[in-house]
Design an enzyme around this catalytic site. Structure first.
Site, PDB file in Angstrom:
ATOM      1  N   HIS A 372     -62.912  17.033  24.401  1.00 41.40           N
ATOM      2  CA  HIS A 372     -62.094  16.191  23.518  1.00 41.40           C
ATOM      3  C   HIS A 372     -61.877  16.775  22.137  1.00 41.40           C
ATOM      4  CE1 HIS A 372     -61.965  12.477  26.023  1.00 41.40           C
ATOM      5  NE2 HIS A 372     -63.086  12.986  26.518  1.00 41.40           N
ATOM      6  N   LYS A 563     -57.491   4.804  11.580  1.00 38.26           N
ATOM      7  CA  LYS A 563     -58.247   5.723  12.432  1.00 38.26           C
ATOM      8  C   LYS A 563     -59.520   6.066  11.680  1.00 38.26           C
ATOM      9  CE  LYS A 563     -54.613   8.554  12.289  1.00 38.26           C
ATOM     10  NZ  LYS A 563     -54.266   9.188  13.538  1.00 38.26           N
ATOM     11  N   ARG A 564     -60.472   6.761  12.329  1.00 36.41           N
ATOM     12  CA  ARG A 564     -61.662   7.181  11.602  1.00 36.41           C
ATOM     13  C   ARG A 564     -61.260   8.027  10.382  1.00 36.41           C
ATOM     14  NH1 ARG A 564     -66.708   6.081  14.013  1.00 36.41           N
ATOM     15  NH2 ARG A 564     -67.495   7.210  12.219  1.00 36.41           N
ATOM     16  N   LYS A 569     -57.917  14.516   9.612  1.00 31.13           N
ATOM     17  CA  LYS A 569     -56.870  13.519   9.854  1.00 31.13           C
ATOM     18  C   LYS A 569     -55.995  13.313   8.611  1.00 31.13           C
ATOM     19  CE  LYS A 569     -59.738  11.090  13.290  1.00 31.13           C
ATOM     20  NZ  LYS A 569     -58.953  11.115  14.537  1.00 31.13           N
ATOM     21  N   THR A 671     -54.714   8.743  20.185  1.00 30.95           N
ATOM     22  CA  THR A 671     -54.286   7.691  21.105  1.00 30.95           C
ATOM     23  C   THR A 671     -53.686   6.525  20.324  1.00 30.95           C
ATOM     24  OG1 THR A 671     -56.603   7.001  21.122  1.00 30.95           O
ATOM     25  CG2 THR A 671     -55.811   8.189  23.053  1.00 30.95           C
ATOM     26  N   LYS A 675     -50.310   3.835  20.944  1.00 31.33           N
ATOM     27  CA  LYS A 675     -50.277   2.370  20.786  1.00 31.33           C
ATOM     28  C   LYS A 675     -49.132   1.968  19.853  1.00 31.33           C
ATOM     29  CE  LYS A 675     -55.206   2.636  21.292  1.00 31.33           C
ATOM     30  NZ  LYS A 675     -56.474   2.840  20.560  1.00 31.33           N
TER      31      LYS A 675
HETATM   32  C1  KUQ Z   1     -67.380  13.389  19.311  1.00 28.78           C
HETATM   33  N1  KUQ Z   1     -64.566  14.096  19.935  1.00 28.78           N
HETATM   34  C2  KUQ Z   1     -68.681  13.006  19.115  1.00 28.78           C
HETATM   35  C3  KUQ Z   1     -68.015  10.720  19.307  1.00 28.78           C
HETATM   36  C4  KUQ Z   1     -66.701  11.117  19.500  1.00 28.78           C
HETATM   37  C5  KUQ Z   1     -64.991  12.870  19.712  1.00 28.78           C
HETATM   38  C6  KUQ Z   1     -69.012  11.670  19.115  1.00 28.78           C
HETATM   39  O1  KUQ Z   1     -61.165  11.919  21.383  1.00 28.78           O
HETATM   40  C7  KUQ Z   1     -59.920  11.252  21.561  1.00 28.78           C
HETATM   41  C8  KUQ Z   1     -58.786  12.117  21.073  1.00 28.78           C
HETATM   42  C9  KUQ Z   1     -59.014  12.513  19.625  1.00 28.78           C
HETATM   43  C10 KUQ Z   1     -60.393  13.144  19.477  1.00 28.78           C
HETATM   44  C11 KUQ Z   1     -61.451  12.196  20.016  1.00 28.78           C
HETATM   45  C12 KUQ Z   1     -62.850  12.774  19.934  1.00 28.78           C
HETATM   46  N2  KUQ Z   1     -63.942  12.061  19.704  1.00 28.78           N
HETATM   47  C13 KUQ Z   1     -63.221  14.064  20.081  1.00 28.78           C
HETATM   48  C14 KUQ Z   1     -66.368  12.456  19.503  1.00 28.78           C
HETATM   49  O2  KUQ Z   1     -60.634  13.441  18.116  1.00 28.78           O
HETATM   50  O3  KUQ Z   1     -57.992  13.411  19.212  1.00 28.78           O
HETATM   51  O4  KUQ Z   1     -57.568  11.385  21.184  1.00 28.78           O
HETATM   52  C15 KUQ Z   1     -59.773  10.920  23.045  1.00 28.78           C
HETATM   53  O5  KUQ Z   1     -59.563  12.067  23.791  1.00 28.78           O
END
Ligand code: KUQ
Length: 825
Positions: A372, A563-564, A569, A671, A675
């Site tokens: 991801h 978003k976070r 970002k 994502t 939405k």
């Molecule tokens: C990493 N990596 C560690 C929690 C979350 C993480 C702990 O995944 C979304 C993408 C988005 C991306 C996110 C992501 N979260 C990556 C994470 O930043 O771009 O849309 C779902 O694929």
């Protein structure tokens, strides 16, 4: 006439469907409230929610049981979605939609002079995730149930979900989210399926019954994993899939020896320690924090889930694993559950007596890994020393896997020791690490990214060597979102308008939404579309008023970034634009002005100082702008506290402009962008992640593209001089001056110095100032476009109409076609 009751045994369940007319719902609701909960109409509204949820749950149970029975039938291949996060949000409203009893429920509540909306909003969000990755897992579960795919979710039942964000003096304060305090009507505890998870201890060699040497892992401290099942209903199809969440507990409530020796509190401590494993979700999104407890969580989830699957298999198949790989597939949601690769090997070899080769065939044919992110700070690696004391047997297995793997590497690249060092699962150095992504790739038959660009960058960059070794493993699965929650449930007015025109089948087949394009030249339809957006904006304006005490004029452009909070970002770029608009107002440069309401929301990881400064800066600027009488309705800025799933359900239907402005190449997919698009917002975005595919789908005329692309970003990094950019751009110079001179922090000297320094840093990895000019100019185009209300409405319709591809139904069909190969039905 038989006087026997219909049997409802283990094998056979034929409960009659309960009546769903409003009178029956009302009767059941009243009985739950008074006879079960011991409360009455007029009690605090939470109990009304609880009583009605129990009522609705009764309508799910038969389908749930029957779906489970279907899955247990011989020969049904199943997929297991393993994830440390499931960001479900609220359930009641979603089930009402799926069961098709929304109207009856409304009427039932009306009988008691209650508003269904008020009851639904009593539910506490299940916030078992950080952001996109966790919400994606929840959307996937929704689509699998709707598509009748036999998929079981496995996760952790955190006692405390994502923290609640409070804003005090402009700063983020984190409060614990004790979401289970009042109980959770949507979970079913199943202690009968408890699993034992081992930690610590050491390895011994013994001789087994075949006189062969056999490894045993002994002297461990064991923890119990107790499953809680959560129902995932499909859309109007009588399917209810299962999300199984594990809760940690001690094996024996007290250590009796210690207890009897008088060490009462020490004995209780052991219990505490075990239960800490599922206590809290780590609040870091897209960054790794390396805590021991986090590795414990990962192993806890992987081991409990695999043991659960093997238990079911052994019962049905008499311990014959020869066709296990044909009927089971594990999807790893990022590297977080990747220890499952080694754990499946351990279980098959140590507990089920398979040979290494048999076990490896099964493991490497059943594991599939989704990546991801490309951000280096998010790539998980665990110190070998930590593995040694926590999971010694798993480390042994990882070493063995690595040895086999490095043989394959040297066969492909003979004599190339550099390759072996760089691809090894073990990172050598002063401290040795286990590289979890490499373990995942080696152990899986499929490796996928989450948007076209992201997948391309994985095989060309981050995992290039692995791609050269195993090109067939690599594939793309562009993310999506579920149109049930994000349109049908969140935006009932738009849903009604669309369904009046083209029927309601688009809710289960979003491609059909394309056919609303045929009405784009009907003035009536456009007018109605406009009015729907207006109504939704009124609702959001109310929320902004109560949550932020800011007045949003609904005739303004609603410009939203939620978003976070993360540097990549680039909330800062958005903020620079807001300062620029403010500056223009102050210098009276306002011909052809478009009024704007800018909304920013999101949580910062508690340890991420710069992200927290960005929140503070946003709030300070909002204070100045919103209280300046020169500004008035021309510009508003608000920071929405505690952004999450339920807030988004109000925000995205009301948004005109969706901000997707990450540094190109850094946002794997996104994502939220989808939405917003589905709900008729127009995007201003960089050429990044799924934005690219959104642009492809909707066309250049209906998307505001700006900034450097991923290649240009890498070029720009070779010679980036932000101070020169400031010097050569009068607008940027004035914006930076306002920031630097303390205009937004007159009594808080120096608090934004870290932000200013990061923008002016020639090594700023996010190149914020490089995109400033392009962003400002493009925002001006947006402003002008919004003044043409008729053509803006058409752009809005075009976005919704072109969003079919971004349904998770499509995503899940692709996972199934290329990776899982399950039969639906
Ligand atoms: C990493 N990596 C560690 C929690 C979350 C993480 C702990 O995944 C979304 C993408 C988005 C991306 C996110 C992501 N979260 C990556 C994470 O930043 O771009 O849309 C779902 O694929």
């Amino acid at each position: 006439m038989s006087n026997k009751r219909t049997l409802c045994t283990k094998e056979f369940c034929q409960m009659d469907k309960l009546p769903t007319d409003s009178e029956s719902l009302a009767t059941d609701f009243e009985r739950y409230l008074t006879r079960h909960l011991g409360r009455f109409i007029g009690c605090i509204p939470f109990y009304l929610y609880e009583a009605f949820s129990l009522t609705v749950r009764d309508h799910i149970m038969t389908d749930w049981r029957n779906t489970w029975k279907e899955h247990e039938k011989k020969g049904v291949k199943k997929a297991y979605y393993m994830s440390l996060e499931f960001l479900i949000g609220r359930s009641l409203g979603n089930h009402l939609l799926n069961l098709d009893i929304e109207n009856e429920s409304k009427e039932a509540m009306n009988i008691f002079a209650l508003a269904l909306e008020d009851i639904i909003s009593q539910e506490h969000d299940a916030g078992l995730g950080n952001g996109g990755l966790g919400r994606l897992a929840a959307c996937f579960m929704d689509s699998c149930a709707t598509l009748t795919l036999p998929v079981i979710g496995y996760g952790i039942r955190y006692e405390y979900g994502m923290f609640r964000q409070i804003i005090k003096d402009g700063y983020q304060i984190e409060e614990p989210d004790h979401w289970l305090r009042n109980g959770n009507p949507w979970e079913l505890e199943r202690p009968e399926y408890t699993q034992v998870i081992k930690f610590g201890g050491h390895i011994e060699m013994v001789t087994n019954h075949n006189r062969k040497p056999h490894v045993v892992w002994v002297g461990t401290s064991d923890v119990l994993a107790i499953p809680y099942d959560v129902p995932i209903s499909g859309y109007k199809n009588n399917v209810v899939n299962t999300l199984r969440l594990w809760s940690a507990s001690t094996t024996n409530i007290f250590n009796l020896d210690e207890f009897n020796a008088g060490s009462y509190s020490e004995a209780v401590e052991v219990k505490n320690d075990a239960e800490h494993i599922s206590m809290v979700l780590y609040p870091n999104d897209a960054s790794e924090n390396g805590k021991e407890l986090r590795l414990k969580q990962q192993y806890f989830l992987a081991s409990a889930s695999l043991q659960d699957v093997l238990r079911m298999w052994s019962v049905n198949e008499n311990n014959d694993f020869s066709h296990f790989a044909q009927q089971n597939v594990f999807q790893l949601n990022d590297t977080h559950p990747t220890i499952a690769v080694a754990e499946l090997m351990r279980l098959l070899i140590d507990e089920h007596y398979l040979s290494w080769d048999e076990a490896w065939d099964i493991t490497s044919q059943t594991m599939a890994y989704t990546n991801h992110t490309l951000l280096p700070e998010a790539l998980e690696k665990w110190p070998v020393s930590l593995f040694e004391c926590l999971l010694p047997r798993l480390l042994q297995i990882i070493y063995e896997i690595n040895a086999c793997f490095l043989k394959a590497v040297s066969a492909k690249w003979p004599g190339d020791t550099e390759k072996q060092i760089s691809m090894s699962i073990i990172e050598e150095g002063e401290v040795q690490y286990v590289r979890m992504a490499y373990l995942a790739i080696v152990g899986s038959f499929s490796v996928n990214g989450v948007a076209a660009l992201h997948s391309k960058l994985l095989s060309e960059g981050l995992f290039k060597n692995f791609y050269e070794l195993w090109p067939h493993k690599f594939n793309n699965k562009t993310n999506g979102v579920t149109p049930r929650r994000w349109v049908a449930h969140a935006n009932p007015l738009m849903t009604q308008l669309i369904s009046e025109k083209i029927g309601d089948n688009w809710v289960r087949n979003l491609d059909e939404i394309n056919s609303i394009k045929q009405y784009i030249d009907e003035p009536d339809f456009c007018k109605q579309w406009f009015n729907v957006k207006l109504e939704n904006k009124k609702k959001l304006a109310e929320l902004v008023k109560t949550q932020c005490d800011v007045d949003f004029n609904v005739n303004s452009l609603f410009d939203v970034q939620v978003k976070r909070i993360h540097e990549y970002k680039r909330q800062l770029l958005n903020i620079l634009h807001v300062i620029h608009l403010y500056n223009r107002i102050k210098r009276n440069d306002t011909v052809n002005w478009t009024n704007r309401c800018v909304l920013i929301g999101g949580k910062a990881a508690p340890g991420y100082q710069l992200a927290k400064s960005i929140i503070k800066l946003t709030n300070n600027i909002a204070n100045v702008i919103n209280n300046d009488s020169d500004v008035g309705d021309k510009l508003k800025l608000a920071f929405m506290p505690n952004y999450g799933v339920s807030k988004m359900q109000i925000i995205c239907p009301a948004t005109d402009l969706s901000e997707q402005i990450s540094t190109a190449g850094k946002e794997a997919s996104g994502t939220g962008n989808m939405k917003f698009m589905m709900n008729g917002a127009v995007t201003i975005g960089t050429y990044d992640g799924a934005n690219i595919e959104i642009l492809d789908a909707v066309g250049n005329d209906n998307f505001f593209l700006f900034g450097l692309n991923a290649e240009e970003v890498e070029q720009q990094k070779k010679g980036y001089y932000p101070s020169q950019l400031v010097e050569n751009d009068e607008d940027l110079k004035q914006v930076m001056h306002l920031l630097g001179c303390g205009h937004f922090n007159s009594f808080e000297y120096g608090i934004f110095d870290d932000i200013i320094a990061s923008l002016l840093n020639p090594y700023d990895p996010w190149l914020t100032l490089a995109d400033f000019r392009s962003y400002i100019d493009t925002q001006e185009k947006v402003s002008l476009a919004y003044r043409e209300q008729d053509s803006w409405v058409k752009m809005s319709i075009m976005n919704t109409a072109s969003s079919g591809f971004f349904s998770t139904d499509r995503t899940m069909q692709e996972y199934n076609r290329d990776i899982w190969k399950l039969n639906s039905d």
